[in-house]
Write a protein that holds these residues in place. Structure first.
Motif, PDB file in Angstrom:
ATOM      1  N   UNK A 160       0.808  -1.222   0.000  1.00  0.00           N
ATOM      2  CA  UNK A 160       0.000   0.000   0.000  1.00  0.00           C
ATOM      3  C   UNK A 160       0.844   1.277   0.000  1.00  0.00           C
ATOM      4  N   UNK A 161       2.049   1.187   0.508  1.00  0.00           N
ATOM      5  CA  UNK A 161       2.844   2.405   0.739  1.00  0.00           C
ATOM      6  C   UNK A 161       2.927   3.296  -0.512  1.00  0.00           C
ATOM      7  N   UNK A 162       3.273   2.767  -1.698  1.00  0.00           N
ATOM      8  CA  UNK A 162       3.396   3.637  -2.872  1.00  0.00           C
ATOM      9  C   UNK A 162       2.050   4.121  -3.425  1.00  0.00           C
ATOM     10  N   UNK A 163       0.952   3.571  -2.909  1.00  0.00           N
ATOM     11  CA  UNK A 163      -0.358   3.904  -3.476  1.00  0.00           C
ATOM     12  C   UNK A 163      -1.173   4.843  -2.600  1.00  0.00           C
ATOM     13  N   UNK A 164      -0.632   5.169  -1.431  1.00  0.00           N
ATOM     14  CA  UNK A 164      -1.339   6.124  -0.563  1.00  0.00           C
ATOM     15  C   UNK A 164      -1.454   7.460  -1.313  1.00  0.00           C
ATOM     16  N   UNK A 165      -2.635   8.035  -1.297  1.00  0.00           N
ATOM     17  CA  UNK A 165      -2.834   9.328  -1.925  1.00  0.00           C
ATOM     18  C   UNK A 165      -2.947   9.282  -3.442  1.00  0.00           C
ATOM     19  N   UNK A 166      -3.013   8.082  -4.016  1.00  0.00           N
ATOM     20  CA  UNK A 166      -3.119   7.977  -5.477  1.00  0.00           C
ATOM     21  C   UNK A 166      -4.541   7.682  -5.936  1.00  0.00           C
ATOM     22  N   UNK A 167      -5.485   7.881  -5.052  1.00  0.00           N
ATOM     23  CA  UNK A 167      -6.894   7.822  -5.444  1.00  0.00           C
ATOM     24  C   UNK A 167      -7.388   6.444  -5.833  1.00  0.00           C
ATOM     25  N   UNK A 168      -6.927   5.427  -5.121  1.00  0.00           N
ATOM     26  CA  UNK A 168      -7.402   4.066  -5.405  1.00  0.00           C
ATOM     27  C   UNK A 168      -8.833   3.919  -4.893  1.00  0.00           C
ATOM     28  N   UNK A 169      -9.755   3.571  -5.798  1.00  0.00           N
ATOM     29  CA  UNK A 169     -11.152   3.355  -5.426  1.00  0.00           C
ATOM     30  C   UNK A 169     -11.421   1.916  -5.028  1.00  0.00           C
ATOM     31  N   UNK A 170     -10.731   1.000  -5.718  1.00  0.00           N
ATOM     32  CA  UNK A 170     -11.004  -0.436  -5.548  1.00  0.00           C
ATOM     33  C   UNK A 170      -9.705  -1.222  -5.573  1.00  0.00           C
ATOM     34  N   UNK A 171      -9.652  -2.249  -4.743  1.00  0.00           N
ATOM     35  CA  UNK A 171      -8.589  -3.249  -4.855  1.00  0.00           C
ATOM     36  C   UNK A 171      -9.243  -4.523  -5.374  1.00  0.00           C
ATOM     37  N   UNK A 172      -8.711  -5.066  -6.463  1.00  0.00           N
ATOM     38  CA  UNK A 172      -9.217  -6.319  -7.028  1.00  0.00           C
ATOM     39  C   UNK A 172      -8.228  -7.423  -6.675  1.00  0.00           C
ATOM     40  N   UNK A 173      -8.698  -8.436  -5.957  1.00  0.00           N
ATOM     41  CA  UNK A 173      -7.842  -9.545  -5.537  1.00  0.00           C
ATOM     42  C   UNK A 173      -8.179 -10.792  -6.324  1.00  0.00           C
ATOM     43  N   UNK A 174      -7.129 -11.508  -6.730  1.00  0.00           N
ATOM     44  CA  UNK A 174      -7.324 -12.739  -7.501  1.00  0.00           C
ATOM     45  C   UNK A 174      -7.444 -13.943  -6.572  1.00  0.00           C
ATOM     46  N   UNK A 188     -10.330   1.793   0.367  1.00  0.00           N
ATOM     47  CA  UNK A 188     -10.914   1.428  -0.934  1.00  0.00           C
ATOM     48  C   UNK A 188     -11.875   0.257  -0.756  1.00  0.00           C
ATOM     49  N   UNK A 189     -12.691   0.022  -1.776  1.00  0.00           N
ATOM     50  CA  UNK A 189     -13.525  -1.179  -1.800  1.00  0.00           C
ATOM     51  C   UNK A 189     -12.712  -2.373  -2.253  1.00  0.00           C
ATOM     52  N   UNK A 190     -13.294  -3.560  -2.132  1.00  0.00           N
ATOM     53  CA  UNK A 190     -12.627  -4.792  -2.556  1.00  0.00           C
ATOM     54  C   UNK A 190     -13.500  -5.513  -3.579  1.00  0.00           C
ATOM     55  N   UNK A 192      -7.038 -17.458  -5.039  1.00  0.00           N
ATOM     56  CA  UNK A 192      -7.519 -17.238  -3.683  1.00  0.00           C
ATOM     57  C   UNK A 192      -6.494 -16.439  -2.880  1.00  0.00           C
ATOM     58  N   UNK A 193      -5.220 -16.566  -3.209  1.00  0.00           N
ATOM     59  CA  UNK A 193      -4.206 -15.908  -2.371  1.00  0.00           C
ATOM     60  C   UNK A 193      -4.196 -14.392  -2.545  1.00  0.00           C
ATOM     61  N   UNK A 194      -4.696 -13.907  -3.678  1.00  0.00           N
ATOM     62  CA  UNK A 194      -4.818 -12.460  -3.851  1.00  0.00           C
ATOM     63  C   UNK A 194      -5.841 -11.849  -2.908  1.00  0.00           C
ATOM     64  N   UNK A 195      -6.771 -12.686  -2.402  1.00  0.00           N
ATOM     65  CA  UNK A 195      -7.746 -12.186  -1.418  1.00  0.00           C
ATOM     66  C   UNK A 195      -7.044 -11.862  -0.092  1.00  0.00           C
ATOM     67  N   UNK A 196      -6.079 -12.714   0.269  1.00  0.00           N
ATOM     68  CA  UNK A 196      -5.430 -12.601   1.589  1.00  0.00           C
ATOM     69  C   UNK A 196      -4.704 -11.259   1.704  1.00  0.00           C
ATOM     70  N   UNK A 197      -4.054 -10.843   0.618  1.00  0.00           N
ATOM     71  CA  UNK A 197      -3.293  -9.583   0.623  1.00  0.00           C
ATOM     72  C   UNK A 197      -4.162  -8.406   0.172  1.00  0.00           C
ATOM     73  N   UNK A 198      -5.077  -8.673  -0.743  1.00  0.00           N
ATOM     74  CA  UNK A 198      -5.879  -7.598  -1.320  1.00  0.00           C
ATOM     75  C   UNK A 198      -6.881  -6.998  -0.342  1.00  0.00           C
ATOM     76  N   UNK A 199      -7.485  -7.839   0.480  1.00  0.00           N
ATOM     77  CA  UNK A 199      -8.509  -7.327   1.396  1.00  0.00           C
ATOM     78  C   UNK A 199      -7.911  -6.376   2.441  1.00  0.00           C
ATOM     79  N   UNK A 200      -6.817  -6.750   3.133  1.00  0.00           N
ATOM     80  CA  UNK A 200      -6.241  -5.770   4.064  1.00  0.00           C
ATOM     81  C   UNK A 200      -5.663  -4.541   3.359  1.00  0.00           C
ATOM     82  N   UNK A 201      -5.182  -4.707   2.128  1.00  0.00           N
ATOM     83  CA  UNK A 201      -4.703  -3.540   1.380  1.00  0.00           C
ATOM     84  C   UNK A 201      -5.864  -2.575   1.121  1.00  0.00           C
TER      85      UNK A 201
END
Ligand code: 5GP
Length: 174
Positions: free
Chosen positions: A45-59, A76-78, A61-70
């Motif tokens: 998340x560090x480089x994306x703070x303040x970059x206007x992310x509306x949504x995180x899309x996680x793949x 942002x939404x998930x 199943x393992x993309x869910x584990x990192x994507x949801x807390x991000x």
């Protein structure tokens, strides 16, 4: 320890999984480390703070584990990107070739509204087929893929060549 060191030490090689000759990168020891998940999510998340992310899309199943807390961290939404047949409502689908057969990634058709700024997250970039399908789904829905972020790139599979038009960020490469 920094994120590269943690990935190097706590992602283990499992030979002959899921089939003979393949060495699978198993992230579960990293997840079990008390600082593992927090350190990875911080780095994502560090480089994306303040970059206007509306949504995180996680793949799945393992993309869910990192994507949801991000998503939580970014305010942002998930959006879950899932294997075929798992999502209940109307979907968009992208298929890609595997060594034997094809695979399909699906997203709810209304999950990404046009103009949304989306971060896509997965654990491992291998051949790039999954990431390519994810990016194409989000763009078809009218979203902007701000970045595709993965923990680990398997460089010898050259997946980044299939994502030449995407801002790819990898926390570590082997
Ligand atoms: P690609 O489509 O790039 O060939 O494969 C990437 C997808 O397959 C990702 O969703 C990833 O989770 C999974 N994958 C492929 N190889 C590995 C691996 O060695 N370890 C892990 N953890 N996932 C892998």
């Amino acid at each position: 320890a920094d994120v590269k060191t943690l990935i190097d030490r706590y992602v283990r090689d499992v030979p002959d999984y899921p089939q003979p000759g393949v060495v699978f990168k198993d992230i579960t020891p990293l997840l079990a480390h008390p600082a593992g998940l927090a350190t990875v999510v911080d780095a994502l998340v560090e480089p994306l703070q303040g970059r206007g992310i509306d949504l995180v899309a996680g793949l799945e199943a393992r993309g869910f584990i990192f994507g949801a807390p991000a998503a939580v961290r970014l305010g942002a939404g998930f959006v879950p990107l899932r294997k075929a047949g798992k999502l209940p409502a109307q979907t968009l689908a992208e298929s890609y070739d595997l060594e034997y057969g094809t695979a399909t990634v699906e997203m709810h058709a209304d999950a990404v509204t046009p103009g949304s700024r989306v971060l896509v997250v997965d654990d491992v970039l291998a051949t790039g087929g999954t990431g390519r399908a994810a990016v194409d789904l989000i763009r078809r829905a009218g979203g902007t893929v701000v970045e595709f972020s993965v923990l680990l790139e398997l460089g010898f599979l050259k997946g980044r060549e299939r994502l030449a038009d995407v801002d790819l960020r990898v926390l570590a490469t082997v």
